[in-house]
Design an enzyme around this catalytic site. Structure first.
Site, PDB file in Angstrom:
ATOM      1  N   ASN A   1     -16.589  51.373 -22.430  1.00 38.66           N
ATOM      2  CA  ASN A   1     -16.934  50.286 -21.509  1.00 38.66           C
ATOM      3  C   ASN A   1     -15.641  49.853 -20.821  1.00 38.66           C
ATOM      4  OD1 ASN A   1     -17.678  47.927 -20.251  1.00 38.66           O
ATOM      5  ND2 ASN A   1     -18.117  46.787 -22.134  1.00 38.66           N
ATOM      6  N   TRP A   2     -15.513  50.230 -19.566  1.00 38.20           N
ATOM      7  CA  TRP A   2     -14.268  49.909 -18.840  1.00 38.20           C
ATOM      8  C   TRP A   2     -14.185  48.442 -18.442  1.00 38.20           C
ATOM      9  CZ3 TRP A   2     -12.465  54.272 -14.925  1.00 38.20           C
ATOM     10  CH2 TRP A   2     -12.146  55.422 -15.660  1.00 38.20           C
ATOM     11  N   LYS A   3     -15.286  47.702 -18.600  1.00 42.12           N
ATOM     12  CA  LYS A   3     -15.336  46.291 -18.183  1.00 42.12           C
ATOM     13  C   LYS A   3     -14.857  46.173 -16.728  1.00 42.12           C
ATOM     14  CE  LYS A   3     -14.999  44.925 -22.969  1.00 42.12           C
ATOM     15  NZ  LYS A   3     -14.666  43.901 -23.959  1.00 42.12           N
TER      16      LYS A   3
ATOM     17  N   GLY B   1     -11.687  42.594 -28.204  1.00 39.17           N
ATOM     18  CA  GLY B   1     -10.480  42.261 -27.452  1.00 39.17           C
ATOM     19  C   GLY B   1      -9.296  41.813 -28.284  1.00 39.17           C
TER      20      GLY B   1
ATOM     21  N   GLU C   1     -20.010  39.357 -23.283  1.00 38.33           N
ATOM     22  CA  GLU C   1     -19.384  38.713 -22.118  1.00 38.33           C
ATOM     23  C   GLU C   1     -20.450  38.284 -21.103  1.00 38.33           C
ATOM     24  OE1 GLU C   1     -16.630  41.910 -21.469  1.00 38.33           O
ATOM     25  OE2 GLU C   1     -15.635  41.356 -23.343  1.00 38.33           O
TER      26      GLU C   1
ATOM     27  N   HIS D   1     -24.188  42.559 -23.120  1.00 37.75           N
ATOM     28  CA  HIS D   1     -22.849  42.481 -23.707  1.00 37.75           C
ATOM     29  C   HIS D   1     -22.512  41.007 -23.929  1.00 37.75           C
ATOM     30  CE1 HIS D   1     -18.525  42.703 -24.178  1.00 37.75           C
ATOM     31  NE2 HIS D   1     -18.689  43.974 -24.474  1.00 37.75           N
TER      32      HIS D   1
ATOM     33  N   GLU E   1     -21.696  44.386 -31.827  1.00 37.94           N
ATOM     34  CA  GLU E   1     -20.341  43.998 -31.443  1.00 37.94           C
ATOM     35  C   GLU E   1     -20.105  42.548 -31.857  1.00 37.94           C
ATOM     36  OE1 GLU E   1     -18.724  46.629 -28.024  1.00 37.94           O
ATOM     37  OE2 GLU E   1     -19.741  44.930 -27.148  1.00 37.94           O
TER      38      GLU E   1
ATOM     39  N   GLY F   1     -13.947  49.368 -25.826  1.00 41.01           N
ATOM     40  CA  GLY F   1     -13.451  48.707 -24.633  1.00 41.01           C
ATOM     41  C   GLY F   1     -12.090  49.249 -24.224  1.00 41.01           C
TER      42      GLY F   1
ATOM     43  N   SER G   1     -12.726  46.276 -31.050  1.00 44.22           N
ATOM     44  CA  SER G   1     -11.390  46.709 -31.499  1.00 44.22           C
ATOM     45  C   SER G   1     -11.376  48.083 -32.169  1.00 44.22           C
ATOM     46  CB  SER G   1     -10.760  45.652 -32.417  1.00 44.22           C
ATOM     47  OG  SER G   1     -10.543  44.462 -31.692  1.00 44.22           O
TER      48      SER G   1
HETATM   49  P1  13P Z   1     -12.511  46.252 -27.303  1.00 45.30           P
HETATM   50  O1  13P Z   1     -12.699  47.671 -27.811  1.00 45.30           O
HETATM   51  O2  13P Z   1     -11.478  46.141 -26.248  1.00 45.30           O
HETATM   52  O3  13P Z   1     -12.323  45.280 -28.448  1.00 45.30           O
HETATM   53  O4  13P Z   1     -13.879  45.849 -26.582  1.00 45.30           O
HETATM   54  C1  13P Z   1     -15.071  46.077 -27.243  1.00 45.30           C
HETATM   55  C2  13P Z   1     -16.187  45.885 -26.294  1.00 45.30           C
HETATM   56  O5  13P Z   1     -16.464  44.771 -25.881  1.00 45.30           O
HETATM   57  C3  13P Z   1     -16.907  47.081 -25.835  1.00 45.30           C
HETATM   58  O6  13P Z   1     -18.073  46.755 -25.164  1.00 45.30           O
END
Ligand code: 13P
Length: 248
Positions: free
Chosen positions: A11-13, A172, A100, A98, A166, A228, A207
């Site tokens: 997930n590149w966000k 993050g 977020e 997600h 998640e 992420g 993470s």
């Molecule tokens: P990270 O791997 O950066 O902790 O993010 C996880 C995430 O939100 C994937 O959707």
């Protein structure tokens, strides 16, 4: 629950530009034939989905999106992107719900479910995200929260979908649950899904990195990962994929 082919999704966000899409070809060359036994997916931001899919078309890397409209039909919804448009652009999967989106954009379980159902209508596989916050966990509400999210966010219309567990507090940063905790929640999700899905794959996210991926993949009930930060560069993402036991 009988797990099928593992799925490792990036997930590149809201990161990346078209210049970064070269990472996809690099990723494909790094993982090589491993993608015959593991589904490898990259979800770039929406404006890059079509170009990413075009560039990935002769590789084994699948392309997905990070969100879609809750409305399936073409309609007057300025700024919204339908699942059908994402499918038309070459996406195969779409992440919905997600944390977020749930926290920053206030998406409820009902909205997430509508998005998952719109994805299925368009022929996409939704990846439905669930997970507890730090305070919900500290308050002993983990099980209740995750079970409710599963019950209320998964599509009611049948079809193939994926669940990503998640924990919000693990995204993050550096902290992850213990392997036993991950296994317990995946078991709970599997039991909550029982009778409502045809062997949905359950991913862990939060993470995941090249150092911890191998042991996380070894935890019972983990059918892959949603990654992420470490999915942005082919070096790290391929190391995560190659750490899966199915890759060896
Ligand atoms: P990270 O791997 O950066 O902790 O993010 C996880 C995430 O939100 C994937 O959707």
């Amino acid at each position: 629950m009988a797990a099928s082919k593992p799925l490792i999704a990036g997930n590149w966000k809201m990161f990346g530009r078209q210049a970064d899409l070269g990472e996809i070809a690099l990723l494909a060359s790094r993982v090589g034939r491993v993608s015959e036994v593991i589904d490898v997916l990259v979800c770039p931001p929406a404006p890059m989905v079509a170009v990413a899919a075009w560039r990935a078309k002769d590789t084994s890397v699948l392309i997905g999106a990070q969100d879609c409209s809750a409305v399936a039909a073409d309609s007057a919804r300025t700024g919204d992107v339908s699942a059908a448009m994402l499918a038309d652009a070459g996406a195969r999967y779409v992440i919905v719900g997600h944390s977020e989106r749930r926290t920053i954009f206030g998406e409820t379980d009902a909205v997430v479910r509508a998005k998952a159902e719109a994805a299925l209508t368009a022929g996409l596989i939704p990846i439905v995200c669930v997970g507890e916050t730090h305070s919900e966990r500290a308050g002993g509400r983990l099980g209740e929260v995750v079970a409710r999210q599963i019950q209320d966010s998964i599509p009611q219309t049948g079809g193939t979908f994926v669940v990503a567990y998640e924990p919000v507090w693990a995204i993050g940063g550096n902290a992850t649950p213990t392997l036993a905790e991950i296994a317990d929640v995946h078991d709970l999700i599997g039991k909550t899904l029982a009778g409502r899905s045809m062997g949905a794959r359950i991913l862990y996210g939060g993470s995941v990195n090249p150092k911890n991926a191998g042991e996380i993949f070894g935890a019972p009930g983990v059918d892959g990962a949603l990654v992420g930060r470490a999915s942005l560069k082919a070096d790290d993402f391929s190391a995560i994929i190659l750490a899966h036991p199915a890759a060896s």
